[in-house]
Enzyme design. Structure first.
Site, PDB file in Angstrom:
ATOM      1  N   ASP A  32      52.236  -3.387  35.740  1.00  0.00           N
ATOM      2  CA  ASP A  32      51.774  -4.775  35.703  1.00  0.00           C
ATOM      3  C   ASP A  32      51.280  -5.165  34.314  1.00  0.00           C
ATOM      4  OD1 ASP A  32      52.370  -4.741  38.327  1.00  0.00           O
ATOM      5  OD2 ASP A  32      50.302  -4.895  39.064  1.00  0.00           O
ATOM      6  N   GLU A 113      34.886 -12.717  44.859  1.00  0.00           N
ATOM      7  CA  GLU A 113      35.551 -11.812  45.801  1.00  0.00           C
ATOM      8  C   GLU A 113      36.297 -10.722  45.045  1.00  0.00           C
ATOM      9  OE1 GLU A 113      38.240 -14.383  47.918  1.00  0.00           O
ATOM     10  OE2 GLU A 113      36.665 -15.859  48.318  1.00  0.00           O
ATOM     11  N   LYS A 115      39.505  -8.694  44.000  1.00  0.00           N
ATOM     12  CA  LYS A 115      40.931  -9.043  44.024  1.00  0.00           C
ATOM     13  C   LYS A 115      41.697  -7.827  44.514  1.00  0.00           C
ATOM     14  CE  LYS A 115      44.644 -11.150  41.397  1.00  0.00           C
ATOM     15  NZ  LYS A 115      45.673 -10.157  41.627  1.00  0.00           N
ATOM     16  N   ASP A 117      44.534  -5.394  45.781  1.00  0.00           N
ATOM     17  CA  ASP A 117      45.887  -5.220  45.269  1.00  0.00           C
ATOM     18  C   ASP A 117      46.837  -4.870  46.404  1.00  0.00           C
ATOM     19  OD1 ASP A 117      47.666  -5.412  43.286  1.00  0.00           O
ATOM     20  OD2 ASP A 117      47.133  -3.539  42.272  1.00  0.00           O
ATOM     21  N   TYR A 223      42.084  -7.979  54.640  1.00  0.00           N
ATOM     22  CA  TYR A 223      40.892  -8.831  54.492  1.00  0.00           C
ATOM     23  C   TYR A 223      41.368 -10.253  54.303  1.00  0.00           C
ATOM     24  CZ  TYR A 223      37.465  -5.078  53.762  1.00  0.00           C
ATOM     25  OH  TYR A 223      36.635  -4.002  53.922  1.00  0.00           O
ATOM     26  N   LYS A 314      40.689 -10.129  35.516  1.00  0.00           N
ATOM     27  CA  LYS A 314      41.408  -8.863  35.689  1.00  0.00           C
ATOM     28  C   LYS A 314      40.634  -7.686  35.095  1.00  0.00           C
ATOM     29  CE  LYS A 314      45.869 -10.040  37.005  1.00  0.00           C
ATOM     30  NZ  LYS A 314      47.099  -9.307  37.208  1.00  0.00           N
ATOM     31  N   CYS A 408      54.736  33.817  32.421  1.00  0.00           N
ATOM     32  CA  CYS A 408      53.437  33.160  32.312  1.00  0.00           C
ATOM     33  C   CYS A 408      53.080  32.917  30.844  1.00  0.00           C
ATOM     34  CB  CYS A 408      52.374  34.036  32.975  1.00  0.00           C
ATOM     35  SG  CYS A 408      50.700  33.428  32.720  1.00  0.00           S
ATOM     36  N   CYS A 411      49.913  35.329  30.050  1.00  0.00           N
ATOM     37  CA  CYS A 411      49.950  36.796  30.057  1.00  0.00           C
ATOM     38  C   CYS A 411      51.362  37.367  30.034  1.00  0.00           C
ATOM     39  CB  CYS A 411      49.184  37.336  31.255  1.00  0.00           C
ATOM     40  SG  CYS A 411      50.080  37.161  32.796  1.00  0.00           S
ATOM     41  N   CYS A 426      51.945  32.738  38.490  1.00  0.00           N
ATOM     42  CA  CYS A 426      51.963  33.929  37.654  1.00  0.00           C
ATOM     43  C   CYS A 426      51.699  35.132  38.559  1.00  0.00           C
ATOM     44  CB  CYS A 426      50.887  33.816  36.585  1.00  0.00           C
ATOM     45  SG  CYS A 426      50.482  35.395  35.834  1.00  0.00           S
ATOM     46  N   CYS A 432      46.071  38.703  33.995  1.00  0.00           N
ATOM     47  CA  CYS A 432      46.190  37.378  33.378  1.00  0.00           C
ATOM     48  C   CYS A 432      44.805  36.796  33.040  1.00  0.00           C
ATOM     49  CB  CYS A 432      46.911  36.466  34.358  1.00  0.00           C
ATOM     50  SG  CYS A 432      47.259  34.845  33.705  1.00  0.00           S
TER      51      CYS A 432
HETATM   52  N1  LIG Z   1      55.376  -4.913  37.387  1.00  0.00           N
HETATM   53  C1  LIG Z   1      56.170  -5.918  37.553  1.00  0.00           C
HETATM   54  O1  LIG Z   1      57.368  -5.849  37.286  1.00  0.00           O
HETATM   55  C2  LIG Z   1      55.619  -7.189  38.112  1.00  0.00           C
HETATM   56  C3  LIG Z   1      56.468  -8.238  38.451  1.00  0.00           C
HETATM   57  C4  LIG Z   1      55.899  -9.365  38.978  1.00  0.00           C
HETATM   58  C5  LIG Z   1      54.532  -9.464  39.150  1.00  0.00           C
HETATM   59  N2  LIG Z   1      53.742  -8.428  38.802  1.00  0.00           N
HETATM   60  C6  LIG Z   1      52.268  -8.484  38.956  1.00  0.00           C
HETATM   61  O2  LIG Z   1      51.886  -9.459  39.837  1.00  0.00           O
HETATM   62  C7  LIG Z   1      51.040 -10.395  39.201  1.00  0.00           C
HETATM   63  C8  LIG Z   1      51.425 -11.750  39.591  1.00  0.00           C
HETATM   64  O3  LIG Z   1      51.462 -11.761  40.957  1.00  0.00           O
HETATM   65  P1  LIG Z   1      50.892 -12.895  41.810  1.00  0.00           P
HETATM   66  O4  LIG Z   1      51.586 -14.155  41.539  1.00  0.00           O
HETATM   67  O5  LIG Z   1      50.883 -12.381  43.179  1.00  0.00           O
HETATM   68  O6  LIG Z   1      49.462 -13.146  41.255  1.00  0.00           O
HETATM   69  P2  LIG Z   1      48.204 -12.325  41.218  1.00  0.00           P
HETATM   70  O7  LIG Z   1      48.351 -11.066  41.946  1.00  0.00           O
HETATM   71  O8  LIG Z   1      47.772 -12.225  39.811  1.00  0.00           O
HETATM   72  O9  LIG Z   1      47.195 -13.276  41.994  1.00  0.00           O
HETATM   73  C9  LIG Z   1      47.451 -13.968  43.199  1.00  0.00           C
HETATM   74  C10 LIG Z   1      47.393 -13.107  44.384  1.00  0.00           C
HETATM   75  O10 LIG Z   1      46.192 -12.391  44.419  1.00  0.00           O
HETATM   76  C11 LIG Z   1      46.025 -11.932  45.728  1.00  0.00           C
HETATM   77  N3  LIG Z   1      44.594 -11.882  46.051  1.00  0.00           N
HETATM   78  C12 LIG Z   1      43.880 -10.737  46.196  1.00  0.00           C
HETATM   79  N4  LIG Z   1      42.621 -10.973  46.480  1.00  0.00           N
HETATM   80  C13 LIG Z   1      42.477 -12.326  46.534  1.00  0.00           C
HETATM   81  C14 LIG Z   1      41.376 -13.171  46.817  1.00  0.00           C
HETATM   82  N5  LIG Z   1      40.156 -12.672  47.065  1.00  0.00           N
HETATM   83  N6  LIG Z   1      41.590 -14.479  46.797  1.00  0.00           N
HETATM   84  C15 LIG Z   1      42.815 -14.971  46.524  1.00  0.00           C
HETATM   85  N7  LIG Z   1      43.901 -14.224  46.269  1.00  0.00           N
HETATM   86  C16 LIG Z   1      43.732 -12.902  46.258  1.00  0.00           C
HETATM   87  C17 LIG Z   1      46.829 -12.806  46.611  1.00  0.00           C
HETATM   88  O11 LIG Z   1      47.878 -12.041  47.127  1.00  0.00           O
HETATM   89  C18 LIG Z   1      47.400 -13.822  45.707  1.00  0.00           C
HETATM   90  O12 LIG Z   1      48.669 -14.196  46.062  1.00  0.00           O
HETATM   91  C19 LIG Z   1      51.223 -10.204  37.724  1.00  0.00           C
HETATM   92  O13 LIG Z   1      50.021 -10.445  37.038  1.00  0.00           O
HETATM   93  C20 LIG Z   1      51.656  -8.786  37.630  1.00  0.00           C
HETATM   94  O14 LIG Z   1      50.485  -8.007  37.461  1.00  0.00           O
HETATM   95  C21 LIG Z   1      54.250  -7.309  38.283  1.00  0.00           C
HETATM   96 ZN   LIG Z   2      49.572  35.001  33.779  1.00  0.00          ZN
END
Ligand SMILES: NC(=O)c1ccc[n+]([C@@H]2O[C@H](COP(=O)([O-])OP(=O)(O)OC[C@H]3O[C@@H](n4cnc5c(N)ncnc54)[C@H](O)[C@@H]3O)[C@@H](O)[C@H]2O)c1
Ligand SMILES: [Zn+2]
Length: 677
Positions: A32, A113, A115, A117, A223, A314, A408, A411, A426, A432
């Site tokens: 990300d 809140e 965030k 993942d 949640y 973030k 190894c 030793c 090993c 050893c």
């Molecule tokens: N690695 C990759 O190839 C790739 C590709 C696309 C997106 N991404 C990642 O995804 C992110 C973008 O995704 P996005 O549009 O879902 O945005 P985001 O994850 O930055 O934020 C929005 C999302 O946060 C979540 N969320 C979690 N807790 C929450 C809360 N308390 N209140 C509200 N929402 C909450 C919800 O799912 C909401 O849709 C990028 O910043 C990137 O990090 C990565």
């Molecule tokens: Zn060894």
């Protein structure tokens, strides 16, 4: 075409590909943090060049297109993304923008809140019953995943109470708690199945399954953090209060949600959660601040892909890109060989990482990683950093295969990898340096040579001062060596020397056990001694000869065989048993007599023990039966001669009855043993 335009087009194209991989396939190829960097670059360029605006740019869009395998669900209110800030300065700018839009500097209350993942879902309740669940999709159309969501225990199928609106759309995050994720991956790894790169992908992949029975087996949690369209009166005046109402209806709300005042309050919340990040039972990638008052939210409104009244702050990313410079092989204290990735140093979640584990040879094969590769390194919680994936498209031409060593690195003994085991080890356990401490502790432990007064602390010192490198060195210690140690007075030194001297007289079984050969416990050591009678015979035995010993299977036989094929181990064994006049340690034991046939009245019989024995321990019974020549097996078959059934015996007893095998209770067994004693 100028440079900016070319770069903008290239970034849009690249981000489009990453979106597809992330949202549609649940299989991102870059972390990300990398995606976020490219997105920020694109946004900055687009701001500097408004003439290149394009409503179809990834910077203007939410998520990815819904997959046609699922029914389409149109969201009555769009499900948006969140803007984000990465620093205090950016947070301050966010607050300034709010003040200027609202035309007032009055402090703003925020609902703060974590965030989570995972992935956003919308849950529709009609008359208090869950009737539909959908993913966010591209924000306006999501995927219908009702059946899958029904399998998530945290999500109520019916709401509690009766004061809910007839139609209520709840929004929240489905995620996979860290413990469940680690466990699921561990199981997958041991079976050679697909491993998920992180809990977010695991949650998304688990929820977007065509077969809800698969989803049901995944440890998903939920949640909620808001509502969509609600019939009738608004649920409250503030976001925080609405969450409390949802909670009252049985919908899970994070216990970390707090109402805080102004930017300062937000910062305090941010710092507190960031401090506790590693202790939380789930992964979060930041915190979210939402203007609490709905009236203010309405005045602030939305931009294309996100509300103006909220932002995500973030945290430092838990996954980063770096290069694999080399692989070194570490030897653990029990001889396990672990490949360690030497990385170009890179900050991950606030710590500079330059080493990561590659687990074992299977993991290297699964990752398909080569030296020189660009890899994704992941550091989450207290778990040691790991190489999570390889960015194949960035593999250089001179990338090199990782060679697992045959000997190894500490030793030079052979490395043994038993079929069916992931870990290579090993085999120079006695010699050893990496295994020294463990070997000496085991050697002197109570069931081994029982060297009184040689505690862990003393062994640690002896090893650290290099006074003792192998168990043989113990017998060469002088009074002077010992009194130099911490907490070792004249008296205790004399005592220790006396107990070392006493330990010189032992038994072959104890001696074999003391060598610390893998999986050779007391019982096996006993059997070896009784079977072979002399140390020379054990050392000389080939695998076939070892397999003839009762209770020795293929794996144990290999461990024993390889152990005695290592010249260094043999040197130590020799030094231990050589006479003192010849400079050896002088360990000795009474010669073992071959057991006369009539001393083995149960020879040729196989016993199975089942149920609970009340007067003797299972291992004592086992040794006693073996001493009389019987074999003791783990399962009942036509070859079983007799089943000893203790209390609460179960299926083995039933099977014995079915097969018409002799059954004996504990009293009868005691009588049998007494008869032959
Ligand atoms: N690695 C990759 O190839 C790739 C590709 C696309 C997106 N991404 C990642 O995804 C992110 C973008 O995704 P996005 O549009 O879902 O945005 P985001 O994850 O930055 O934020 C929005 C999302 O946060 C979540 N969320 C979690 N807790 C929450 C809360 N308390 N209140 C509200 N929402 C909450 C919800 O799912 C909401 O849709 C990028 O910043 C990137 O990090 C990565
Ligand atoms: Zn060894």
């Amino acid at each position: 075409m100028n440079d900016a335009k070319a770069r903008i087009l290239a970034l849009r194209d690249q981000l489009e590909t990453y979106n597809e991989q992330y949202y549609v396939a649940d299989a991102p190829t870059v972390p990300d943090a990398e995606y976020d960097r490219l997105m920020r670059e694109l946004v900055a360029l687009e701001q500097a060049h408004p003439e290149l605006f394009d409503a179809a740019s990834p910077s203007q869009k939410v998520g990815g297109a819904p997959v046609s395998a699922f029914p389409e669900v149109r969201h009555a209110l769009p499900m948006l993304s969140l803007d984000n800030v990465f620093s205090e300065e950016e947070l301050s700018a966010f607050e300034k923008r709010l003040h200027s839009r609202l035309g007032s500097d009055a402090p703003i209350e925020f609902c703060c809140e974590p965030k989570l993942d995972g992935l956003a879902v919308s849950l529709l309740y009609e008359q208090g019953r869950l009737v539909q669940a959908a993913t966010r999709g591209d924000g306006s159309t999501g995927e219908g995943i009702t059946e899958n969501v029904r399998t998530i225990k945290a999500i109520p199928l019916r709401l509690r109470g009766d004061d809910w609106p007839a139609r209520l759309e709840v929004r929240g995050e489905v995620f996979m708690p860290s413990a469940g994720f680690e466990q699921m991956n561990e199981t997958a790894r041991s079976r050679g199945d697909k491993v998920f790169a992180n809990p977010r992908n695991a949650a998304a992949g688990s929820l977007r399954q065509l077969d809800s029975r698969v989803t049901a087996k995944r440890p998903l949690a939920f949640y909620c953090y808001g509502v969509g369209l609600v019939d009738g009166e608004p649920l409250g005046e503030c976001h925080f209060d609405i969450l409390q109402r949802l909670k009252g209806w049985g919908l899970p709300v994070s216990p970390e949600v707090r109402r805080m005042a102004g930017r300062a309050g937000c910062e305090q919340y941010h710092d507190d959660i960031l401090n506790r990040r590693d202790q939380l039972p789930y992964e979060i990638d930041g915190v979210v601040y939402k203007v609490d008052e709905l009236a203010l939210q309405e005045r602030l409104g939305f931009v294309a892909r996100a509300p103006r009244w909220a932002t995500a702050h973030k945290f430092p990313a838990q996954e980063e890109l770096t290069r694999l410079l080399n692989v070194e092989f570490q030897v653990g204290r029990t001889g396990a060989i672990t490949p360690v990735a030497k990385l170009e140093p890179v900050p991950v979640a606030g710590v500079v990482v330059s080493n990561a584990t590659l687990h074992n040879a299977d993991e290297i094969a699964r990752l398909g990683v080569m030296i020189g590769d660009t890899v994704i390194v992941r550091r989450a919680g207290d778990v040691i950093p790991q190489v999570a994936a390889v960015v194949l498209e960035r593999r250089p031409e001179d990338a090199r295969t990782i060679e697992f060593p045959a000997r190894c690195p500490v030793c030079d003994s052979d490395i043994e990898r038993i079929e069916g085991e992931a870990v290579a080890r090993c085999t120079g356990g006695l010699f050893c340096a990496a295994q020294r401490k463990e070997a000496i502790k085991h050697f002197s432990s109570r069931k081994a040579l029982d060297i009184e007064g040689l505690g862990t602390k003393i062994i640690d010192q002896l090893v650290a001062l290099e006074l003792v490198k192998t168990p043989a060195d113990l017998f060469r210690l002088s009074h002077q060596d010992l009194v130099g140690l911490e907490r070792m007075g004249d008296k205790s030194a004399t005592k220790l020397l006396a107990s070392l001297d006493k330990a010189r007289t032992t038994t072959l079984a104890r001696f074999l056990y003391a060598l610390g050969i893998r999986e050779v416990g007391e019982a096996t050591a006993n059997n070896l001694a009784r079977h072979f009678l002399t140390l020379e015979a054990v050392i000389g035995a080939d695998i076939e000869a070892l397999l003839a010993v009762s209770d020795v299977g293929e794996i144990v036989a290999k461990h024993i065989y390889y152990f005695f094929r290592q010249p260094h181990n043999l040197e130590v064994v020799q030094a231990l048993v050589d006479a003192r006049e010849q400079g050896g340690c002088g360990l000795h034991w009474p010669a073992m007599e071959p057991v006369a046939a009539d001393a083995q009245p149960l020879a040729g019989q196989t016993f199975v023990l089942t149920g609970t024995l009340t007067q003797l321990s299972r291992s004592d019974v086992k040794s006693a039966l073996q001493a009389l020549g019987a074999k003791v097996a783990g399962s009942v078959s036509a070859k079983t001669s007799c089943v000893v059934a203790g209390e609460a015996a179960g299926s083995k007893l039933v099977k014995a009855q079915e097969l018409g095998i002799d059954i004996m209770d504990e009293d009868a067994l005691l009588a049998l043993l007494a008869e032959h004693s």
